[in-house]
Design a protein around this motif. Structure first.
Motif, PDB file in Angstrom:
ATOM      1  N   ALA A  59       0.833  -1.210   0.000  1.00 18.11           N
ATOM      2  CA  ALA A  59       0.000   0.000   0.000  1.00 18.11           C
ATOM      3  C   ALA A  59       0.867   1.260   0.000  1.00 18.11           C
ATOM      4  O   ALA A  59       0.590   2.221  -0.732  1.00 18.11           O
ATOM      5  N   ALA A  60       1.915   1.252   0.800  1.00 21.92           N
ATOM      6  CA  ALA A  60       2.822   2.403   0.839  1.00 21.92           C
ATOM      7  C   ALA A  60       3.544   2.550  -0.493  1.00 21.92           C
ATOM      8  O   ALA A  60       3.766   3.664  -0.978  1.00 21.92           O
ATOM      9  N   ASN A  61       3.896   1.428  -1.081  1.00 16.55           N
ATOM     10  CA  ASN A  61       4.558   1.472  -2.381  1.00 16.55           C
ATOM     11  C   ASN A  61       3.617   2.033  -3.439  1.00 16.55           C
ATOM     12  O   ASN A  61       4.019   2.817  -4.301  1.00 16.55           O
ATOM     13  N   ARG A  62       2.349   1.650  -3.375  1.00 16.98           N
ATOM     14  CA  ARG A  62       1.375   2.161  -4.335  1.00 16.98           C
ATOM     15  C   ARG A  62       1.268   3.683  -4.229  1.00 16.98           C
ATOM     16  O   ARG A  62       1.178   4.384  -5.241  1.00 16.98           O
ATOM     17  N   GLU A  63       1.301   4.208  -3.012  1.00 18.66           N
ATOM     18  CA  GLU A  63       1.263   5.664  -2.823  1.00 18.66           C
ATOM     19  C   GLU A  63       2.476   6.313  -3.477  1.00 18.66           C
ATOM     20  O   GLU A  63       2.355   7.367  -4.112  1.00 18.66           O
ATOM     21  N   ASP A  64       3.638   5.695  -3.318  1.00 25.07           N
ATOM     22  CA  ASP A  64       4.852   6.227  -3.948  1.00 25.07           C
ATOM     23  C   ASP A  64       4.715   6.229  -5.467  1.00 25.07           C
ATOM     24  O   ASP A  64       5.081   7.204  -6.141  1.00 25.07           O
ATOM     25  N   LEU A  65       4.184   5.141  -6.009  1.00 26.42           N
ATOM     26  CA  LEU A  65       4.059   5.037  -7.458  1.00 26.42           C
ATOM     27  C   LEU A  65       3.032   6.012  -8.013  1.00 26.42           C
ATOM     28  O   LEU A  65       3.193   6.522  -9.129  1.00 26.42           O
ATOM     29  N   GLU A  66       1.989   6.290  -7.235  1.00 26.36           N
ATOM     30  CA  GLU A  66       1.014   7.293  -7.663  1.00 26.36           C
ATOM     31  C   GLU A  66       1.695   8.646  -7.844  1.00 26.36           C
ATOM     32  O   GLU A  66       1.419   9.373  -8.809  1.00 26.36           O
ATOM     33  N   LYS A  67       2.599   8.986  -6.927  1.00 21.73           N
ATOM     34  CA  LYS A  67       3.327  10.251  -7.025  1.00 21.73           C
ATOM     35  C   LYS A  67       4.266  10.254  -8.236  1.00 21.73           C
ATOM     36  O   LYS A  67       4.359  11.253  -8.963  1.00 21.73           O
ATOM     37  N   LEU A  68       4.951   9.120  -8.445  1.00 22.70           N
ATOM     38  CA  LEU A  68       5.856   9.034  -9.594  1.00 22.70           C
ATOM     39  C   LEU A  68       5.078   9.126 -10.910  1.00 22.70           C
ATOM     40  O   LEU A  68       5.528   9.780 -11.856  1.00 22.70           O
ATOM     41  N   GLU A  69       3.920   8.479 -10.954  1.00 22.94           N
ATOM     42  CA  GLU A  69       3.074   8.521 -12.151  1.00 22.94           C
ATOM     43  C   GLU A  69       2.626   9.958 -12.427  1.00 22.94           C
ATOM     44  O   GLU A  69       2.640  10.425 -13.575  1.00 22.94           O
ATOM     45  N   GLN A  70       2.266  10.686 -11.384  1.00 25.13           N
ATOM     46  CA  GLN A  70       1.820  12.072 -11.551  1.00 25.13           C
ATOM     47  C   GLN A  70       2.974  12.974 -11.986  1.00 25.13           C
ATOM     48  O   GLN A  70       2.805  13.836 -12.859  1.00 25.13           O
ATOM     49  N   ARG A  71       4.136  12.775 -11.401  1.00 26.62           N
ATOM     50  CA  ARG A  71       5.310  13.571 -11.793  1.00 26.62           C
ATOM     51  C   ARG A  71       5.664  13.326 -13.255  1.00 26.62           C
ATOM     52  O   ARG A  71       6.073  14.246 -13.970  1.00 26.62           O
ATOM     53  N   HIS A  72       5.521  12.083 -13.682  1.00 30.12           N
ATOM     54  CA  HIS A  72       5.777  11.744 -15.084  1.00 30.12           C
ATOM     55  C   HIS A  72       4.789  12.482 -15.982  1.00 30.12           C
ATOM     56  O   HIS A  72       5.184  13.109 -16.976  1.00 30.12           O
ATOM     57  N   ALA A  73       3.500  12.419 -15.633  1.00 31.03           N
ATOM     58  CA  ALA A  73       2.467  13.085 -16.428  1.00 31.03           C
ATOM     59  C   ALA A  73       2.677  14.590 -16.476  1.00 31.03           C
ATOM     60  O   ALA A  73       2.411  15.243 -17.495  1.00 31.03           O
ATOM     61  N   ASN A  74       3.186  15.159 -15.391  1.00 29.58           N
ATOM     62  CA  ASN A  74       3.408  16.609 -15.300  1.00 29.58           C
ATOM     63  C   ASN A  74       4.770  17.052 -15.842  1.00 29.58           C
ATOM     64  O   ASN A  74       5.124  18.221 -15.750  1.00 29.58           O
ATOM     65  N   ARG A  75       5.547  16.108 -16.346  1.00 32.64           N
ATOM     66  CA  ARG A  75       6.888  16.388 -16.867  1.00 32.64           C
ATOM     67  C   ARG A  75       7.819  16.977 -15.810  1.00 32.64           C
ATOM     68  O   ARG A  75       8.691  17.795 -16.121  1.00 32.64           O
ATOM     69  N   GLN A  76       7.643  16.547 -14.588  1.00 28.58           N
ATOM     70  CA  GLN A  76       8.557  16.975 -13.523  1.00 28.58           C
ATOM     71  C   GLN A  76       9.764  16.050 -13.441  1.00 28.58           C
ATOM     72  O   GLN A  76      10.871  16.480 -13.126  1.00 28.58           O
ATOM     73  N   ALA A  77       9.539  14.775 -13.676  1.00 24.65           N
ATOM     74  CA  ALA A  77      10.580  13.748 -13.696  1.00 24.65           C
ATOM     75  C   ALA A  77       9.948  12.528 -14.358  1.00 24.65           C
ATOM     76  O   ALA A  77       8.722  12.385 -14.362  1.00 24.65           O
ATOM     77  N   PHE A  78      10.776  11.658 -14.900  1.00 25.41           N
ATOM     78  CA  PHE A  78      10.251  10.505 -15.619  1.00 25.41           C
ATOM     79  C   PHE A  78      10.742   9.210 -14.968  1.00 25.41           C
ATOM     80  O   PHE A  78      11.951   9.040 -14.768  1.00 25.41           O
ATOM     81  N   THR A  79       9.808   8.326 -14.648  1.00 26.70           N
ATOM     82  CA  THR A  79      10.156   7.051 -14.037  1.00 26.70           C
ATOM     83  C   THR A  79       9.616   5.925 -14.903  1.00 26.70           C
ATOM     84  O   THR A  79       8.437   5.915 -15.270  1.00 26.70           O
TER      85      THR A  79
END
Length: 197
Positions: A59-79
């Protein structure tokens, strides 16, 4: 946003005989978690932190991945997640950060020779699942990344970054023709990050 002026579409990924690389999403949480926890001891060295904790959860990992997915979509960083060809197992991760990201603006960056940090647009980090190091998956990934970054992206310049305490990865990079360009010291981190071109 750090990458808002990127003059091209963000690549969807890469497919080779050995792996598939695609943007990570929250739905990858269980596969990613299995790879992270298997590799947690050396990831702590790579991260220079206590992450992932022994009690880290899916569950904690899923929260982390949600943030990474959003950063990718926003072009802040790409994972990108690294998957086996059948996309049933996570083999590692690739992170593409802007060189003007907050983590770097507060760091002490020492150039080797006369190189200039501002000449580079991206810093690329990666790790490979512990059980796949014996098959040199890390070298296979690095070689593929180098070609992909040169051909599919239009960065002004990019660096491959690792931590000096992550000896296995440092030794692997030193077997290539990559050259050390910068040493990066982040506040509170015991070891330097090494940036290669």
């Amino acid at each position: 946003m750090p990458f808002e002026n990127l003059q091209s579409d963000v690549p969807e990924g890469l497919t080779t005989d050995g792996f598939t690389l695609r943007p990570i999403v929250a739905a990858d949480a269980e596969m990613d978690y299995a790879a992270v926890m298997e590799s947690r001891e050396y990831l702590r060295t790579w991260e220079q932190s206590s992450w992932p904790e022994d009690d880290f959860t899916v569950a904690a990992n899923r929260e982390d991945l949600e943030k990474l997915e959003q950063r990718h979509a926003n072009r802040q960083a790409f994972t990108y997640t690294v998957l086996n060809p059948a996309e049933t197992q996570c083999l590692g991760c690739v992170y593409i950060m802007s060189t003007d990201a907050k983590m770097f603006t507060g760091a002490r960056i020492s150039p080797v020779a006369d190189h200039k940090w501002e000449d580079y647009e991206a810093a690329v980090y990666f790790w490979v699942r512990k059980s796949h190091l014996a098959t040199a998956m890390d070298r296979e990934l690095l070689d593929s990344l180098r070609t992909w970054l040169a051909q599919a992206w239009n960065f002004r310049g990019h660096l491959i970054v690792t931590n000096e305490q992550f000896i296995q990865q440092v030794d692997m990079i030193r077997e290539t023709d990559l050259q050390l360009r910068f040493e990066v010291e982040e506040a509170g981190k015991p070891g330097r990050y090494l940036a290669y071109e």
